[in-house]
Design an enzyme around this catalytic site. Structure first.
Site, PDB file in Angstrom:
ATOM      1  CG  LEU A  42      -2.008   1.716   1.542  1.00  0.00           C
ATOM      2  CD1 LEU A  42      -2.432   1.218   0.173  1.00  0.00           C
ATOM      3  CD2 LEU A  42      -1.898   0.853   2.853  1.00  0.00           C
ATOM      4  CG  ASP A  43      -0.596   4.414   0.172  1.00  0.00           C
ATOM      5  OD1 ASP A  43      -1.482   5.228   0.597  1.00  0.00           O
ATOM      6  OD2 ASP A  43      -1.502   4.406  -1.602  1.00  0.00           O
ATOM      7  CB  SER A  44       5.237   1.188  -0.427  1.00  0.00           C
ATOM      8  OG  SER A  44       5.015   1.192   0.509  1.00  0.00           O
TER       9      SER A  44
END
EC number: 3.5.1.10
Lengths: 329, 324
Positions: free
Chosen positions: B267-269
């Site tokens: 996630l969000d990386s």
């Protein structure tokens, strides 16, 4: 635990009389000039910040207090957050210390502070009050210290530097050591180990300061130290908190592939790089930046960000807000 | 990352100008003089570094009468990779579109390129994208309006959402007017219905998650095989996950931001494409934090998509991007 009430120890009886009395003995009548002695008072600037539970009438009382003594308010910031019952104000005014002696000013604001149960009421008259006394702590990297020393020398940092403390030794023929010697600022080499952070020695050295500045001091100050010191400690972190806490934030940022890097000044708490933020600054980076330029840009930002935060603090612009934030007027 | 789109673009521009009159204007010859219409092309190249790449690439263009107008080369320190992006104009008569592909492909083979993409915006079909969103639609609205204004050079294949929208809403009427289908694909914890989404988007060139709040699994990303761009209204790596504006508000930061990035399993990386910031102070409440975040989001996502469509974004290491 934030801004301490520094006004209590600045009761100089400075009845600074401006020597601006004009006597006109001769009877020449210039238009508009009266025969009797006209006094042009020397007005000095003052700053007052106030932080209390919100009620009706605070501004009226504060402004009346200033006006009643002939003070003229030149700037006024009031902030009452939504849904919170607190009041913040910061006023800048000029006054005649003959009409309103410094000590009386302290008492007058103190009366109002008591009336409103203020969490904080600080008045400061920069030209009369002693400068803030600060100690600077650093480890090996000294670009922040150098910046602060030079700005201080240029008169841009309105503080008295009591001493510099470091857990790194510096040879006497280095720029910093010669600078400090020239200006009579003592340098204390206090080596730390994993077991002993020699906080007691540091406390002893800094107990008379008004606040501390950690300018790349890489040791974590314990809760005991912070309680023992009891006053504000400001730290600069060359990362955009809460990203990249801890060591080498420039390298962490470089590895993360961000397109913006930054620096953050904040108050120190027990938890590493987590205290209330005072100021943040950013700069763009791209694929063309290597680790070296990440570091260089971070350091440039650090210097500016720390300077701005300290100036704001000295000008009484920084106040605690909630548990983890600041109001910065 | 960037897939090779040029294979599908073998359309010829018909831009011949013939002059057959015998009037003699100064400088005009009697025989048919052709003023070629030069059209722009973009080529990006990513390969192992070696001597002679720029020479070969530029010669390839010049040999066919192409004129290089812009050239970006980047070779990182201590890394044996080469990136370039060239902007050139050429005469598609002298250098037919097919041939452009073949010529660059030869060079790509010569250098064992990880990536070689050429794009001729006026000839090649626009990128086909699908937009995914959940409940918040300000990003979608921004993209639809920019698309309508011609500022987003894509074809919007469809819009997919796990929220239903009534037919008389602005978005639904807009999509209907422009013939863009809206697919309501409701998700549950157990079933993210990724197979159905895959089916809907398989013909697209890349996906844009414009506040799509479901995590796409590794299987989906592998199955789709192409790039997925997400917008996150926080300054990554700070404030990952839900409600970054509120996280930022509670943290008392003085700067908030938005980040567009490629989507990975985590996630969000994924690799960051673009970031933007704005100042906030004690005078901002949660509402203004959210409002400022949303404004930044829209700008940041639009910029990232434009950069991507202009072939400015290339993978760099495992987690970064080169953005020319």
């Amino acid at each position: 635990m934030m801004i301490r009430r520094v006004s209590t120890n600045s009761c100089l009886s400075a009845t600074a009389f401006g020597s601006f009395m004009k006597w006109s003995f001769n009877s020449s009548k210039f238009h508009g000039e009266s025969l009797d002695s006209s006094v042009s008072p020397l007005l000095v600037p003052g700053v007052h910040v106030f932080h209390c539970p919100d009620v009706v009438g605070i501004v009226a009382k504060l402004s009346d207090c200033i006006a009643a003594k002939g003070g003229n308010i030149l700037g006024y910031d009031v902030f009452v957050p939504e849904n919170k019952n607190v009041f913040y104000s910061r006023s800048e005014f000029i006054f005649d210390p003959v009409k309103w002696p410094r000590r009386q000013m302290g008492e007058d604001f103190q009366t109002i502070a008591q009336k409103f149960n203020a969490m904080s009421s600080v008045v400061r008259v920069p030209s009369l009050d002693p400068k803030y006394k600060i100690a600077l702590l650093l480890s090996k990297q000294d670009h922040c210290l150098v910046e602060m020393l030079h700005k201080w020398q240029d008169g841009k940092l309105p503080v008295d530097i009591t001493c510099v403390i470091s857990n790194h030794e510096r040879a006497p023929n280095t720029h910093i050591m010669r600078f400090l010697q020239r200006h009579g600022i003592s340098y204390h080499y206090l080596p730390t180990t994993d077991q002993n952070k020699i906080e007691e020695e540091i406390l002893e050295l800094v107990k008379d300061t008004d606040f501390l500045v950690l300018a790349r001091y890489m040791q974590l100050l314990s809760g005991n130290f912070l309680k023992g010191y009891g006053k504000d400690v400001i730290n600069i972190h060359h990362g955009l908190l809460p990203s990249f806490k801890g060591r080498s934030p420039a390298k962490q940022a470089f590895d993360a592939g961000v397109k913006l890097i930054g620096a953050t000044t904040h108050f120190v708490t027990e938890e590493l790089d987590s205290g209330p933020i005072i100021e943040q600054m950013v700069e763009r980076v791209s694929h063309r930046d290597n680790l070296r330029s990440f570091v260089q840009k971070s350091e440039d930002l650090e210097k500016k960000c720390l300077m701005k935060a300290i100036k704001s603090y000295c000008e009484l612009r920084v106040l605690p807000y909630g548990t983890q934030k600041t109001v910065v007027f």
